[in-house]
Motif scaffolding. Structure first.
Motif, PDB file in Angstrom:
ATOM      1  N   ILE A 144      30.953  16.431  26.384  1.00 40.17           N
ATOM      2  CA  ILE A 144      32.284  17.006  26.167  1.00 40.17           C
ATOM      3  C   ILE A 144      33.150  16.741  27.390  1.00 40.17           C
ATOM      4  O   ILE A 144      34.321  16.367  27.284  1.00 40.17           O
ATOM      5  N   VAL A 145      32.569  16.898  28.591  1.00 39.33           N
ATOM      6  CA  VAL A 145      33.345  16.639  29.811  1.00 39.33           C
ATOM      7  C   VAL A 145      33.763  15.175  29.874  1.00 39.33           C
ATOM      8  O   VAL A 145      34.912  14.861  30.205  1.00 39.33           O
ATOM      9  N   ALA A 146      32.846  14.268  29.505  1.00 43.36           N
ATOM     10  CA  ALA A 146      33.187  12.840  29.502  1.00 43.36           C
ATOM     11  C   ALA A 146      34.309  12.562  28.510  1.00 43.36           C
ATOM     12  O   ALA A 146      35.240  11.803  28.807  1.00 43.36           O
ATOM     13  N   ASN A 192      41.476  12.912  37.157  1.00 43.44           N
ATOM     14  CA  ASN A 192      40.375  12.073  36.713  1.00 43.44           C
ATOM     15  C   ASN A 192      39.201  12.156  37.691  1.00 43.44           C
ATOM     16  O   ASN A 192      38.043  12.240  37.289  1.00 43.44           O
ATOM     17  N   GLY A 193      39.516  12.167  38.986  1.00 50.68           N
ATOM     18  CA  GLY A 193      38.465  12.259  40.001  1.00 50.68           C
ATOM     19  C   GLY A 193      37.686  13.553  39.875  1.00 50.68           C
ATOM     20  O   GLY A 193      36.455  13.560  39.946  1.00 50.68           O
ATOM     21  N   LEU A 194      38.408  14.663  39.650  1.00 50.67           N
ATOM     22  CA  LEU A 194      37.742  15.963  39.523  1.00 50.67           C
ATOM     23  C   LEU A 194      36.815  15.958  38.306  1.00 50.67           C
ATOM     24  O   LEU A 194      35.660  16.390  38.390  1.00 50.67           O
ATOM     25  N   LEU A 195      37.326  15.460  37.164  1.00 53.43           N
ATOM     26  CA  LEU A 195      36.502  15.430  35.958  1.00 53.43           C
ATOM     27  C   LEU A 195      35.316  14.479  36.124  1.00 53.43           C
ATOM     28  O   LEU A 195      34.220  14.742  35.638  1.00 53.43           O
ATOM     29  N   ALA A 251      32.692  16.232  38.135  1.00 55.22           N
ATOM     30  CA  ALA A 251      32.004  17.202  37.278  1.00 55.22           C
ATOM     31  C   ALA A 251      31.033  16.470  36.349  1.00 55.22           C
ATOM     32  O   ALA A 251      29.893  16.896  36.151  1.00 55.22           O
ATOM     33  N   ASP A 252      31.497  15.349  35.812  1.00 53.76           N
ATOM     34  CA  ASP A 252      30.706  14.517  34.908  1.00 53.76           C
ATOM     35  C   ASP A 252      29.414  14.057  35.585  1.00 53.76           C
ATOM     36  O   ASP A 252      28.311  14.220  35.055  1.00 53.76           O
ATOM     37  N   LYS A 253      29.544  13.526  36.817  1.00 55.81           N
ATOM     38  CA  LYS A 253      28.382  13.035  37.560  1.00 55.81           C
ATOM     39  C   LYS A 253      27.389  14.146  37.825  1.00 55.81           C
ATOM     40  O   LYS A 253      26.185  13.998  37.648  1.00 55.81           O
ATOM     41  N   ARG A 254      27.919  15.320  38.246  1.00 54.65           N
ATOM     42  CA  ARG A 254      27.056  16.441  38.564  1.00 54.65           C
ATOM     43  C   ARG A 254      26.270  16.869  37.324  1.00 54.65           C
ATOM     44  O   ARG A 254      25.073  17.126  37.371  1.00 54.65           O
ATOM     45  N   LEU A 255      26.950  16.884  36.157  1.00 58.78           N
ATOM     46  CA  LEU A 255      26.296  17.304  34.932  1.00 58.78           C
ATOM     47  C   LEU A 255      25.247  16.286  34.482  1.00 58.78           C
ATOM     48  O   LEU A 255      24.202  16.651  33.955  1.00 58.78           O
ATOM     49  N   GLN A 256      25.551  14.988  34.683  1.00 59.54           N
ATOM     50  CA  GLN A 256      24.590  13.957  34.273  1.00 59.54           C
ATOM     51  C   GLN A 256      23.303  14.054  35.077  1.00 59.54           C
ATOM     52  O   GLN A 256      22.235  13.702  34.602  1.00 59.54           O
TER      53      GLN A 256
END
Lengths: 250, 250
Positions: free
Chosen positions: A179-181, A237-240, A243-248
């Motif tokens: 969802i974040v992606a 975009n950088g913030l998301l 967040a995306d990387k951390r979740l992955q």
């Protein structure tokens, strides 16, 4: 010491890219002249001066408001529809090509329709933003559910969970990274939609500032607003992305 | 199994069209907002027979083809180059990841100034929009070539060119084609959208012109043509794509 070196390496790449972009910009400016393309320094100076005016912030607030409404509608609508189509496999398979087709349609051409339906003003801008942003979030959510491990749903079934609980307790947490992606793509497209909306159907906002400057041939304002929007988009975009990387990695 | 889904899909689309047709005919949607789909279609056929917009259609089509070809070829070559230089790739990675967050169209006026008026700025904008997805697809494709294939090529003592043409290219082809598919979609969006905003010819311009002159029948007929064209292109590309994907899974 080692960690410091690593951090430097991490920032080195983007920094080099930034320097190269500014250099290309400067060279282009030298070729075509400052009446056609403002220099980087002049653009930054004008943006800085613009940031001090009330008028600019009124426009930013106007765009921000439309973007906020459009984002809420895109995200909530996209996730809700995505879950509905993802849980029901048949409905998803039927809908996917239609959605992809709508996604690759140049939506500007539908602009007159939106104007005729919503009239001039906030609702048309929001509608245009949602038109751009909803489908990518929907498709990401739907595909995430389809690729979810079947054992999750089977466990839920074995526990005889009601459907609403399955969605809130199992499906949504499981697909949160996707969802974040999807939101990352949806965010930039929603912003694009809102800005294009303002360019045609508004007397306020950054999009209107752009059209106005285009008509006046005021290249300095165009460049400053473009720089502001680019920086804002890159920041979000950088913030998301972070967040995306951390979740992955979870 | 597949037949059933196609049937449902056709049913959904036909049902939707009939619903709009009914709403228009019964006057729930006023004629000033939207004309009935059947009227759009008949008027579109009439326009094509008269040949009034043939020039615009040909212009747009030529621009889309030119932009797609340039974006695919250049994107592929850039992808190859970037893949061969890992350090460059590392620095470019953040740029590629956040490229689509930047609302490129705010630079339209700058493009007109740099490239002049005519087809060139439009093709340039469409290429700018389409090329990055091709670069990303090329990088992914090259990354996913199984190592065993490269090793086999070496064991068989193929020359660099032989291994590139006979082994690596076929292995990367499914990913490359996904890039081509997206590039064509983006080129389409880029061309039509910039015609709408800044050009004096093409389908996008014709729709904007018809809207400004309250020629609803022309406008909707042209919109329907764009919708049908996008759908046809998507169907063809998806057919080819499905064949490639099937080959990959074999």
């Amino acid at each position: 010491m080692h960690a410091g070196g690593n951090a430097m390496k991490k920032w080195m790449g983007p920094l080099v890219v930034l320097v190269v972009v500014v250099l290309i910009w400067e060279v282009l400016h030298d070729i075509v002249g400052s009446t056609s393309l403002g220099s980087p320094a002049a653009t930054v100076a004008q943006l800085w001066q613009m940031l001090g005016t009330v008028d600019f912030w009124v426009n930013v607030a106007e765009t921000g408001r439309a973007l906020g409404y459009a984002l809420v509608l895109s995200v909530v609508g996209g996730i809700a529809l995505g879950v509905a189509l993802g849980v029901n496999r048949m409905a998803g398979t039927v809908a996917e090509p239609i959605l992809v087709n709508l996604y690759s349609l140049p939506k500007v051409t539908l602009y007159p329709l939106v104007l005729l339906v919503f009239g001039l003003g906030l609702s048309a801008k929001v509608a245009f933003g949602v038109m751009h942003g909803l489908i990518p979030i929907l498709v990401f959510t739907m595909n995430a559910i389809r690729q979810m491990k079947p054992v999750y749903l089977r466990t839920a079934h074995a526990m005889r969970m009601p459907l609403r609980q399955v969605i809130v307790r199992i499906v949504l947490p499981a697909i949160f990274p996707e969802i974040v992606a999807g939101m990352r793509l949806g965010f930039s497209l929603t912003m694009l939609g809102v800005l294009i909306g303002e360019m045609f159907a508004s007397q306020k906002g950054l999009g209107y500032m752009l059209t106005n400057a285009m008509n006046l041939g005021d290249i300095g304002t165009i460049m400053s607003v473009a720089l502001f929007l680019t920086l804002f988009a890159l920041l979000c975009n950088g913030l998301l992305l972070a967040a995306d990387k951390r979740l992955q990695h979870r | 199994m597949v037949k059933k889904e196609t049937g449902w899909r056709a049913g959904v689309v036909i049902g939707f069209v009939l619903l709009i047709e009914g709403l228009c005919r019964s006057g729930v949607i006023p004629v000033a907002v939207m004309i009935a789909p059947s009227a759009m279609f008949l008027h579109g056929v009439e326009l094509l027979r008269e040949g009034r917009y043939l020039h615009d259609i040909a212009t747009s089509f030529a621009n889309i083809v030119a932009a797609s070809v340039v974006a695919v070829v250049l994107g592929f070559l850039l992808g190859l180059t970037i893949h061969a230089l890992p350090s460059v790739r590392r620095s470019l990675e953040p740029l590629l990841a956040s490229y689509y967050a930047v609302p490129t169209f705010v630079f339209y006026p700058v493009f007109i100034v740099v490239f002049g008026v005519g087809a060139l700025p439009i093709i340039a904008i469409a290429v700018m929009l389409a090329i990055v997805t091709m670069i990303t697809a090329t990088l992914t494709g090259l990354d996913r070539i199984p190592r065993s294939l490269s090793k086999t090529a070496r064991v068989m003592r193929l020359t660099v060119w032989q291994s590139a043409l006979r082994v690596k290219l076929p292995a990367a082809l499914p990913y490359l084609f996904s890039g081509v598919k997206l590039s064509v979609a983006y080129a389409f969006i880029g061309v039509i959208a910039s015609e709408f905003i800044l050009s004096g010819s093409g389908i996008g311009y014709a729709i904007g012109y018809a809207y400004n002159n309250f020629q609803n029948d022309d406008m909707y007929a042209l919109m329907l043509m764009v919708l049908i064209a996008v759908t046809l292109i998507n169907v063809v590309l998806n057919r080819i794509d499905a064949r490639f994907q099937a080959r990959r899974q074999r």
